[in-house]
Design a protein around this motif. Structure first.
Motif, PDB file in Angstrom:
ATOM      1  N   PRO A   1       0.884  -1.239  -0.002  1.00 15.51           N
ATOM      2  CA  PRO A   1      -0.017  -0.014   0.158  1.00 15.51           C
ATOM      3  C   PRO A   1       0.569   1.184  -0.014  1.00 15.51           C
ATOM      4  O   PRO A   1       0.405   2.444  -0.596  1.00 15.51           O
ATOM      5  N   ALA A   2       2.074   1.447   0.689  1.00 21.90           N
ATOM      6  CA  ALA A   2       2.606   2.469   0.847  1.00 21.90           C
ATOM      7  C   ALA A   2       3.330   2.943  -0.788  1.00 21.90           C
ATOM      8  O   ALA A   2       3.503   4.169  -0.880  1.00 21.90           O
ATOM      9  N   GLN A   3       3.108   2.055  -1.736  1.00 25.58           N
ATOM     10  CA  GLN A   3       3.665   2.250  -3.038  1.00 25.58           C
ATOM     11  C   GLN A   3       2.577   2.845  -3.866  1.00 25.58           C
ATOM     12  O   GLN A   3       2.664   3.429  -4.905  1.00 25.58           O
ATOM     13  N   TYR A   4       1.353   2.705  -3.484  1.00 23.15           N
ATOM     14  CA  TYR A   4       0.080   2.866  -4.304  1.00 23.15           C
ATOM     15  C   TYR A   4       0.432   4.431  -4.669  1.00 23.15           C
ATOM     16  O   TYR A   4       0.572   5.306  -3.843  1.00 23.15           O
ATOM     17  N   PRO A   5      -0.299   4.657  -5.986  1.00 25.56           N
ATOM     18  CA  PRO A   5      -0.146   6.300  -6.095  1.00 25.56           C
ATOM     19  C   PRO A   5      -1.069   7.137  -5.375  1.00 25.56           C
ATOM     20  O   PRO A   5      -2.164   6.560  -4.860  1.00 25.56           O
ATOM     21  N   LYS A   6      -0.600   8.351  -5.126  1.00 19.12           N
ATOM     22  CA  LYS A   6      -1.208   9.224  -4.414  1.00 19.12           C
ATOM     23  C   LYS A   6      -2.123  10.375  -5.252  1.00 19.12           C
ATOM     24  O   LYS A   6      -2.271  11.537  -4.635  1.00 19.12           O
ATOM     25  N   ASN A   7      -2.412  10.075  -6.439  1.00 21.25           N
ATOM     26  CA  ASN A   7      -2.987  11.021  -7.483  1.00 21.25           C
ATOM     27  C   ASN A   7      -4.624  11.196  -6.932  1.00 21.25           C
ATOM     28  O   ASN A   7      -5.248  12.296  -7.422  1.00 21.25           O
ATOM     29  N   GLN A   8      -5.003  10.497  -6.188  1.00 21.54           N
ATOM     30  CA  GLN A   8      -6.498  10.494  -5.806  1.00 21.54           C
ATOM     31  C   GLN A   8      -7.398  10.441  -6.791  1.00 21.54           C
ATOM     32  O   GLN A   8      -8.851  10.754  -6.546  1.00 21.54           O
ATOM     33  N   LEU A   9      -7.144   9.704  -7.974  1.00 23.61           N
ATOM     34  CA  LEU A   9      -8.078   9.756  -8.922  1.00 23.61           C
ATOM     35  C   LEU A   9      -9.100   8.460  -8.773  1.00 23.61           C
ATOM     36  O   LEU A   9      -8.483   7.556  -7.930  1.00 23.61           O
ATOM     37  N   PRO A  10     -10.155   8.378  -9.225  1.00 23.59           N
ATOM     38  CA  PRO A  10     -10.795   7.181  -9.087  1.00 23.59           C
ATOM     39  C   PRO A  10     -10.233   6.073  -9.707  1.00 23.59           C
ATOM     40  O   PRO A  10      -9.735   6.116 -10.905  1.00 23.59           O
ATOM     41  N   GLU A  11     -10.535   4.933  -9.122  1.00 24.59           N
ATOM     42  CA  GLU A  11      -9.794   3.737  -9.598  1.00 24.59           C
ATOM     43  C   GLU A  11     -10.742   2.552 -10.010  1.00 24.59           C
ATOM     44  O   GLU A  11     -11.829   2.246  -9.041  1.00 24.59           O
ATOM     45  N   ILE A  12     -10.358   1.799 -11.048  1.00 25.11           N
ATOM     46  CA  ILE A  12     -11.011   0.781 -11.669  1.00 25.11           C
ATOM     47  C   ILE A  12      -9.866  -0.379 -11.641  1.00 25.11           C
ATOM     48  O   ILE A  12      -9.091  -0.237 -11.966  1.00 25.11           O
ATOM     49  N   ALA A  13     -10.221  -1.602 -11.027  1.00 31.09           N
ATOM     50  CA  ALA A  13      -9.213  -2.823 -11.089  1.00 31.09           C
ATOM     51  C   ALA A  13      -9.821  -3.764 -11.774  1.00 31.09           C
ATOM     52  O   ALA A  13     -10.959  -3.893 -12.210  1.00 31.09           O
ATOM     53  N   MET A  14      -8.872  -4.651 -12.520  1.00 29.45           N
ATOM     54  CA  MET A  14      -9.134  -5.578 -13.393  1.00 29.45           C
ATOM     55  C   MET A  14      -8.508  -6.942 -12.949  1.00 29.45           C
ATOM     56  O   MET A  14      -7.228  -6.937 -12.840  1.00 29.45           O
ATOM     57  N   ALA A  15      -9.389  -7.763 -12.817  1.00 29.35           N
ATOM     58  CA  ALA A  15      -8.763  -9.133 -12.200  1.00 29.35           C
ATOM     59  C   ALA A  15      -9.153 -10.313 -13.006  1.00 29.35           C
ATOM     60  O   ALA A  15     -10.162 -10.176 -13.816  1.00 29.35           O
ATOM     61  N   GLY A  16      -8.709 -11.505 -13.171  1.00 26.84           N
ATOM     62  CA  GLY A  16      -8.944 -12.600 -13.811  1.00 26.84           C
ATOM     63  C   GLY A  16      -8.037 -13.745 -13.587  1.00 26.84           C
ATOM     64  O   GLY A  16      -6.747 -13.249 -13.444  1.00 26.84           O
ATOM     65  N   ARG A  17      -8.260 -14.890 -14.275  1.00 24.51           N
ATOM     66  CA  ARG A  17      -7.266 -15.779 -14.017  1.00 24.51           C
ATOM     67  C   ARG A  17      -6.051 -15.803 -15.092  1.00 24.51           C
ATOM     68  O   ARG A  17      -6.517 -15.075 -16.297  1.00 24.51           O
ATOM     69  N   SER A  18      -4.930 -16.323 -14.913  1.00 24.29           N
ATOM     70  CA  SER A  18      -3.959 -16.082 -15.956  1.00 24.29           C
ATOM     71  C   SER A  18      -4.245 -16.601 -17.487  1.00 24.29           C
ATOM     72  O   SER A  18      -5.268 -17.649 -17.448  1.00 24.29           O
ATOM     73  N   ASN A  19      -4.232 -16.031 -18.460  1.00 28.61           N
ATOM     74  CA  ASN A  19      -4.540 -16.284 -19.844  1.00 28.61           C
ATOM     75  C   ASN A  19      -5.996 -16.168 -20.007  1.00 28.61           C
ATOM     76  O   ASN A  19      -6.484 -16.593 -21.293  1.00 28.61           O
ATOM     77  N   VAL A  20      -6.502 -15.484 -19.381  1.00 32.48           N
ATOM     78  CA  VAL A  20      -8.078 -15.428 -19.430  1.00 32.48           C
ATOM     79  C   VAL A  20      -8.410 -14.181 -20.589  1.00 32.48           C
ATOM     80  O   VAL A  20      -9.382 -14.101 -21.371  1.00 32.48           O
ATOM     81  N   GLY A  21      -7.144 -13.366 -20.868  1.00 29.29           N
ATOM     82  CA  GLY A  21      -7.257 -12.398 -22.174  1.00 29.29           C
ATOM     83  C   GLY A  21      -7.215 -11.112 -21.361  1.00 29.29           C
ATOM     84  O   GLY A  21      -7.521  -9.937 -22.047  1.00 29.29           O
TER      85      GLY A  21
END
Ligand code: GDP
Length: 195
Positions: A15-35
């Protein structure tokens, strides 16, 4: 969304490394090779921007991309690759837990599942995990060009059923090959970051 500018801000593990620009964030997850890399490249309209994983399961960092002055897109490491060590698995859990639990600017998570198959046990775990932290989720079925037209609705229905997606939530089809589905993904993303 018109992507004028995109920049890899940091590959973070803590967490200490996360950007501090305060922009809204969207994460993208999925298994390896899902595309996942293919989806990111399509969304940002750049070829070869997110590297396709030649060694699935190896990249255990959260990659934070800033798009315009609008949002951060976070590439969560792929999961479910059979050959990862116990230690790597634990590291993945720690990285995700820290992120999903405490990231205040995280507005939603896009979970990619392979449109050709039922969601795996790992997909189910990931879906439940994200729900547990009360994060809005968009499920996106990838590689839908590989599913014949008359099986597509059934495929989305099965994904919905296995993951137990509530009726009010979307399950969207996409294909990197046919370049389809990305407008709808952007529409959901824009709605999320406006909130
Ligand atoms: P990642 O490991 O999740 O980042 O997945 P990649 O984006 O590297 O894609 C994994 C493999 O699936 C590659 O061989 C891609 O060419 C292929 N792939 C990705 N998206 C699609 C798609 O929409 N249709 C088809 N047919 N193949 C795809």
């Amino acid at each position: 969304m018109q992507v004028n500018q995109i920049e890899l801000l940091i590959s973070a593990v803590a967490p200490a490394q996360y950007p501090k620009n305060q922009l809204p964030e969207i994460a993208m997850a999925g298994r390896s090779n899902v595309g996942k890399s293919s989806v990111i490249n399509r969304l940002v309209q750049r070829k070869g921007f997110a590297r396709t994983s030649s060694q699935p399961g190896k990249t255990q960092t959260l990659n934070f991309y800033q798009i315009n002055q609008d949002l951060n897109l976070v590439d969560v490491p792929g999961y479910g690759y059979a050959k990862v060590s116990k230690k790597q698995r634990e590291q993945f859990g720690k990285i995700c837990e820290a992120y999903f639990q405490e990231r205040a600017t995280l507005k939603g998570v896009i979970l990619l599942v392979d449109g050709r198959h039922d969601p795996s046990e790992d997909d189910q775990l990931m879906y439940d995990f994200i729900r547990y932290y009360d994060r809005p989720i968009l499920v996106v079925a990838t590689k839908m060009d590989k599913v014949t037209r008359n099986h597509q609705a059934g495929s989305l229905q099965r994904i919905r059923k296995v993951l137990q997606v509530p009726k009010s939530d979307l399950v969207l089809p996409s294909s990197a090959l046919a370049n389809t589905g990305y407008e709808d993904i952007w529409r959901w993303t824009e709605q999320r970051i406006a909130k």
